[in-house]
Scaffold this active site. Structure first.
Site, PDB file in Angstrom:
ATOM      1  N   GLY A 208       0.802  -1.226   0.000  1.00  0.00           N
ATOM      2  CA  GLY A 208       0.000   0.000   0.000  1.00  0.00           C
ATOM      3  C   GLY A 208       0.838   1.281   0.000  1.00  0.00           C
ATOM      4  O   GLY A 208       1.845   1.399  -0.705  1.00  0.00           O
ATOM      5  N   LYS A 285     -16.620   0.018  13.016  1.00  0.00           N
ATOM      6  CA  LYS A 285     -17.916  -0.383  13.594  1.00  0.00           C
ATOM      7  C   LYS A 285     -18.506   0.874  14.218  1.00  0.00           C
ATOM      8  O   LYS A 285     -17.761   1.705  14.757  1.00  0.00           O
ATOM      9  CB  LYS A 285     -17.725  -1.406  14.734  1.00  0.00           C
ATOM     10  CG  LYS A 285     -17.660  -2.855  14.300  1.00  0.00           C
ATOM     11  CD  LYS A 285     -19.073  -3.447  14.183  1.00  0.00           C
ATOM     12  CE  LYS A 285     -19.046  -4.907  13.809  1.00  0.00           C
ATOM     13  NZ  LYS A 285     -18.892  -5.250  12.441  1.00  0.00           N
ATOM     14  N   TYR A 343     -10.831   5.007  14.769  1.00  0.00           N
ATOM     15  CA  TYR A 343      -9.834   5.420  13.766  1.00  0.00           C
ATOM     16  C   TYR A 343      -9.670   6.950  13.755  1.00  0.00           C
ATOM     17  O   TYR A 343      -8.550   7.472  13.775  1.00  0.00           O
ATOM     18  CB  TYR A 343     -10.292   4.913  12.397  1.00  0.00           C
ATOM     19  CG  TYR A 343      -9.335   5.168  11.255  1.00  0.00           C
ATOM     20  CD1 TYR A 343      -8.170   4.419  11.109  1.00  0.00           C
ATOM     21  CD2 TYR A 343      -9.615   6.144  10.295  1.00  0.00           C
ATOM     22  CE1 TYR A 343      -7.310   4.635  10.037  1.00  0.00           C
ATOM     23  CE2 TYR A 343      -8.768   6.367   9.223  1.00  0.00           C
ATOM     24  CZ  TYR A 343      -7.609   5.605   9.096  1.00  0.00           C
ATOM     25  OH  TYR A 343      -6.763   5.820   8.040  1.00  0.00           O
ATOM     26  N   LYS A 347      -6.393   9.190  14.508  1.00  0.00           N
ATOM     27  CA  LYS A 347      -5.783  10.039  13.468  1.00  0.00           C
ATOM     28  C   LYS A 347      -5.825  11.522  13.858  1.00  0.00           C
ATOM     29  O   LYS A 347      -4.932  12.290  13.486  1.00  0.00           O
ATOM     30  CB  LYS A 347      -6.475   9.791  12.125  1.00  0.00           C
ATOM     31  CG  LYS A 347      -6.245   8.383  11.565  1.00  0.00           C
ATOM     32  CD  LYS A 347      -4.772   8.115  11.293  1.00  0.00           C
ATOM     33  CE  LYS A 347      -4.539   6.795  10.590  1.00  0.00           C
ATOM     34  NZ  LYS A 347      -3.111   6.556  10.300  1.00  0.00           N
ATOM     35  N   THR A 378      -6.201   2.058  -2.601  1.00  0.00           N
ATOM     36  CA  THR A 378      -5.434   0.972  -1.968  1.00  0.00           C
ATOM     37  C   THR A 378      -6.405  -0.155  -1.628  1.00  0.00           C
ATOM     38  O   THR A 378      -7.614  -0.030  -1.806  1.00  0.00           O
ATOM     39  CB  THR A 378      -4.793   1.430  -0.643  1.00  0.00           C
ATOM     40  OG1 THR A 378      -5.843   1.835   0.231  1.00  0.00           O
ATOM     41  CG2 THR A 378      -3.794   2.551  -0.820  1.00  0.00           C
TER      42      THR A 378
HETATM   43  P1  NAD Z   1      -2.471  -1.091   4.428  1.00  0.00           P
HETATM   44  O1  NAD Z   1      -3.387  -1.837   5.317  1.00  0.00           O
HETATM   45  O2  NAD Z   1      -2.413  -1.473   2.988  1.00  0.00           O
HETATM   46  O3  NAD Z   1      -0.982  -1.117   5.002  1.00  0.00           O
HETATM   47  C1  NAD Z   1      -0.696  -0.903   6.367  1.00  0.00           C
HETATM   48  C2  NAD Z   1       0.564  -1.643   6.733  1.00  0.00           C
HETATM   49  O4  NAD Z   1       0.798  -1.436   8.126  1.00  0.00           O
HETATM   50  C3  NAD Z   1       0.429  -3.155   6.510  1.00  0.00           C
HETATM   51  O5  NAD Z   1       1.513  -3.644   5.764  1.00  0.00           O
HETATM   52  C4  NAD Z   1       0.412  -3.711   7.927  1.00  0.00           C
HETATM   53  O6  NAD Z   1       0.969  -5.020   8.040  1.00  0.00           O
HETATM   54  C5  NAD Z   1       1.244  -2.663   8.678  1.00  0.00           C
HETATM   55  N1  NAD Z   1       0.983  -2.752  10.110  1.00  0.00           N
HETATM   56  C6  NAD Z   1      -0.221  -2.823  10.726  1.00  0.00           C
HETATM   57  N2  NAD Z   1      -0.054  -2.976  12.055  1.00  0.00           N
HETATM   58  C7  NAD Z   1       1.291  -2.990  12.297  1.00  0.00           C
HETATM   59  C8  NAD Z   1       2.081  -3.141  13.472  1.00  0.00           C
HETATM   60  N3  NAD Z   1       1.510  -3.331  14.663  1.00  0.00           N
HETATM   61  N4  NAD Z   1       3.416  -3.107  13.345  1.00  0.00           N
HETATM   62  C9  NAD Z   1       4.005  -2.921  12.138  1.00  0.00           C
HETATM   63  N5  NAD Z   1       3.290  -2.794  10.983  1.00  0.00           N
HETATM   64  C10 NAD Z   1       1.958  -2.831  11.064  1.00  0.00           C
HETATM   65  O7  NAD Z   1      -2.905   0.449   4.585  1.00  0.00           O
HETATM   66  P2  NAD Z   1      -2.673   1.696   3.612  1.00  0.00           P
HETATM   67  O8  NAD Z   1      -3.932   1.971   2.898  1.00  0.00           O
HETATM   68  O9  NAD Z   1      -1.415   1.557   2.838  1.00  0.00           O
HETATM   69  O10 NAD Z   1      -2.518   2.867   4.705  1.00  0.00           O
HETATM   70  C11 NAD Z   1      -1.256   3.312   5.183  1.00  0.00           C
HETATM   71  C12 NAD Z   1      -1.505   4.463   6.141  1.00  0.00           C
HETATM   72  O11 NAD Z   1      -2.272   5.485   5.503  1.00  0.00           O
HETATM   73  C13 NAD Z   1      -2.307   4.058   7.380  1.00  0.00           C
HETATM   74  O12 NAD Z   1      -1.817   4.744   8.508  1.00  0.00           O
HETATM   75  C14 NAD Z   1      -3.706   4.507   7.037  1.00  0.00           C
HETATM   76  O13 NAD Z   1      -4.477   4.734   8.183  1.00  0.00           O
HETATM   77  C15 NAD Z   1      -3.420   5.779   6.278  1.00  0.00           C
HETATM   78  N6  NAD Z   1      -4.493   6.225   5.381  1.00  0.00           N
HETATM   79  C16 NAD Z   1      -4.872   5.484   4.296  1.00  0.00           C
HETATM   80  C17 NAD Z   1      -5.886   5.962   3.468  1.00  0.00           C
HETATM   81  C18 NAD Z   1      -6.329   5.221   2.230  1.00  0.00           C
HETATM   82  O14 NAD Z   1      -7.186   5.748   1.506  1.00  0.00           O
HETATM   83  N7  NAD Z   1      -5.799   4.049   1.939  1.00  0.00           N
HETATM   84  C19 NAD Z   1      -6.511   7.176   3.753  1.00  0.00           C
HETATM   85  C20 NAD Z   1      -6.105   7.879   4.873  1.00  0.00           C
HETATM   86  C21 NAD Z   1      -5.082   7.411   5.671  1.00  0.00           C
END
Ligand code: NAD
Length: 437
Positions: A208, A285, A343, A347, A378
């Site tokens: 991601g 949830k 969440y 954040k 993603t």
């Molecule tokens: P994702 O779920 O694809 O990737 C998250 C990664 O974090 C995973 O590889 C997971 O194994 C790792 N992870 C989770 N818990 C962990 C832990 N305890 N120790 C180490 N690694 C850990 O998510 P993403 O969509 O790539 O999101 C990345 C960041 O961006 C996150 O913080 C998410 O909240 C934020 N975000 C994403 C979006 C979106 O639209 N995808 C929007 C806003 C914010």
């Protein structure tokens, strides 16, 4: 995840139908390309930032324009000291704004209202925010508008920010207010590889957004330590190999994680230069149906683990001079979201952490900033219900979702050695999402 509607809208038949039916027409965004030429740029205004900005533009590969169209309009509003003088915005932009090219840039430079010497000046400077946010909603066709507040004494610290905002790296950033303070600027030998010789640690790097961050920081020259949970070990090794970096399997929520991380940095790298808190989880949830574990796991991964790690990074001076901490927040933490009390709390807490620590971090010669992504394509967003997904995608000035690389490019700007004046900022990477606008 591909945006099938955008693919259709860009096809021959799609273009026809979109036009006839007045449907959203997501533009193709200009993104980073090495050594891409850009321009022409029109610079106006009469404040203290005109000369430094002209000097920066002289260094860029800015193309000359022959067709009367402009790629960027930059206006220095720092000389505006009362509301009547805001008319200068109209006088500059009105004749030229419609000649802005697709994926063009509007940048207004100003003075932070809180540092202005009179109420009238502060009022006029604060008014710039409304101008820029509205201009961002008008320019369309993939163009963006930003306001950069430059504190007195920070005139020489704007280059990395202007380069980022003018380039395709900021494709999905619009309607933002950037604050730059005075700082010693570490100008890189090579602006295309500013992170050569620096080590970056990226959490959640196995896939991601984290994977994209690892790629972009490596492209910029950094050695990247890719960190993720042991269960993601196979993907983690693949990403670390791809970026010629190092894999570190670590669950950030375990009690000994800060200690193990500190020992890793001290023994393997002496110090790191960039720490990106990207790992995050959702356990959505509505509050009445949420189990205690869903609340506490999200708070622990997304927020408390960042606090514990920052504490050890600072206490043991594990980040080198001119080091950078960048945290990934979310637009959910700004606007709130149904089903995401856990969440959004985590954040919003990340934003609080960044803003509350900026002063102490600066005393160590470091910066700390946050990015708040909106709808990014993603696995996380692919799993959303269809109507919520389509809403998230279209309800922004770009009428499309962003890509992981858009978040990564923004982090690379904040991690840049010349971005020392950018501290305590929260930058949304959301295509100017209407949520929380
Ligand atoms: P994702 O779920 O694809 O990737 C998250 C990664 O974090 C995973 O590889 C997971 O194994 C790792 N992870 C989770 N818990 C962990 C832990 N305890 N120790 C180490 N690694 C850990 O998510 P993403 O969509 O790539 O999101 C990345 C960041 O961006 C996150 O913080 C998410 O909240 C934020 N975000 C994403 C979006 C979106 O639209 N995808 C929007 C806003 C914010």
């Amino acid at each position: 995840m591909t945006d099938r509607y955008a693919t259709f809208a860009h096809s021959g038949a799609g273009r026809f139908l979109v036009k006839r039916l007045g449907l959203p027409n997501p533009p193709k965004l200009r993104r980073y390309e090495k050594a891409a030429e850009f321009g022409p740029v029109t610079l106006g205004g009469s404040g203290r930032l005109v000369e430094p900005t002209r000097n920066i533009l002289d260094e860029l590969p800015v193309a000359a324009g022959a067709d009367g169209h402009c790629a960027a309009l930059i206006f220095d509003a720092s000389g505006i000291t009362d509301s009547e003088a805001l008319r200068a915005l109209y006088d500059f932009f009105h004749p030229v704004i419609r000649s802005l090219r697709p994926s063009g840039r509007v940048i207004v430079l100003g003075s932070p209202p809180e540092l202005c010497t009179s109420a009238r000046e502060a009022t006029a400077q604060r008014a710039l925010e409304g101008f820029v946010r509205s201009a961002g909603k008008e320019v369309a066709r993939g163009s963006t508008a930003q306001l950069v507040y430059v504190a007195p004494g920070a005139e020489a610290a704007t280059e990395s920010t202007l380069r980022f905002l003018l380039s395709g790296r900021s494709a999905y950033v619009s309607g933002q207010v950037v604050r730059i303070g005075p700082a010693a600027v570490d100008v890189p030998d090579d602006w295309d590889q500013p992170l050569v010789g620096r080590t970056a640690i990226v959490t959640g790097a196995a896939r991601g957004i984290g994977e994209a961050i690892a790629h972009v920081l490596a492209r910029e020259g950094a050695h990247v330590v890719c960190l993720d949970v042991p269960a993601a070990g196979e993907d983690l090794s693949r990403v670390a190999n791809d970026v010629k970096g190092t894999a570190l399997q670590l669950d950030l929520t375990t009690e000994d994680a800060p200690r193990r991380l500190a020992d890793f940095i001290a023994t393997r790298h002496v110090h790191a230069d960039i720490f990106v808190h990207n790992a995050g989880i959702t356990r959505d949830k509505t509050l009445g149906r949420m189990e205690e574990g869903q609340w506490s796991s999200v708070l622990d991964v997304n927020l408390s683990s960042q606090e514990r790690i920052n504490d050890v990074l600072l206490a043991e001076s594990l980040l080198g001079g001119n080091g950078r901490i960048v945290s990934v927040s979310s637009v959910s933490g700004i606007a709130g979201n149904r089903g995401q009390t856990n969440y959004a709390t985590s954040k919003a807490g990340v934003i609080g952490l960044v803003q509350a620590s900026a002063g102490a971090v600066a005393e160590h010669g470091l910066t700390i900033n946050a990015v708040a992504p909106g709808f990014i394509e993603t696995r996380m967003t692919a799993a959303m219900p269809m109507f919520a997904r389509e809403g998230g995608r279209r309800l922004n000035s770009m009428t499309q979702g962003g890509l992981p690389v858009d978040v990564a490019e923004t982090i690379a700007w904040l991690a840049h050695p010349a971005s020392g004046g950018v501290n305590g900022n929260v930058i949304r990477v959301c295509g100017q999402s209407l949520l929380g606008a």
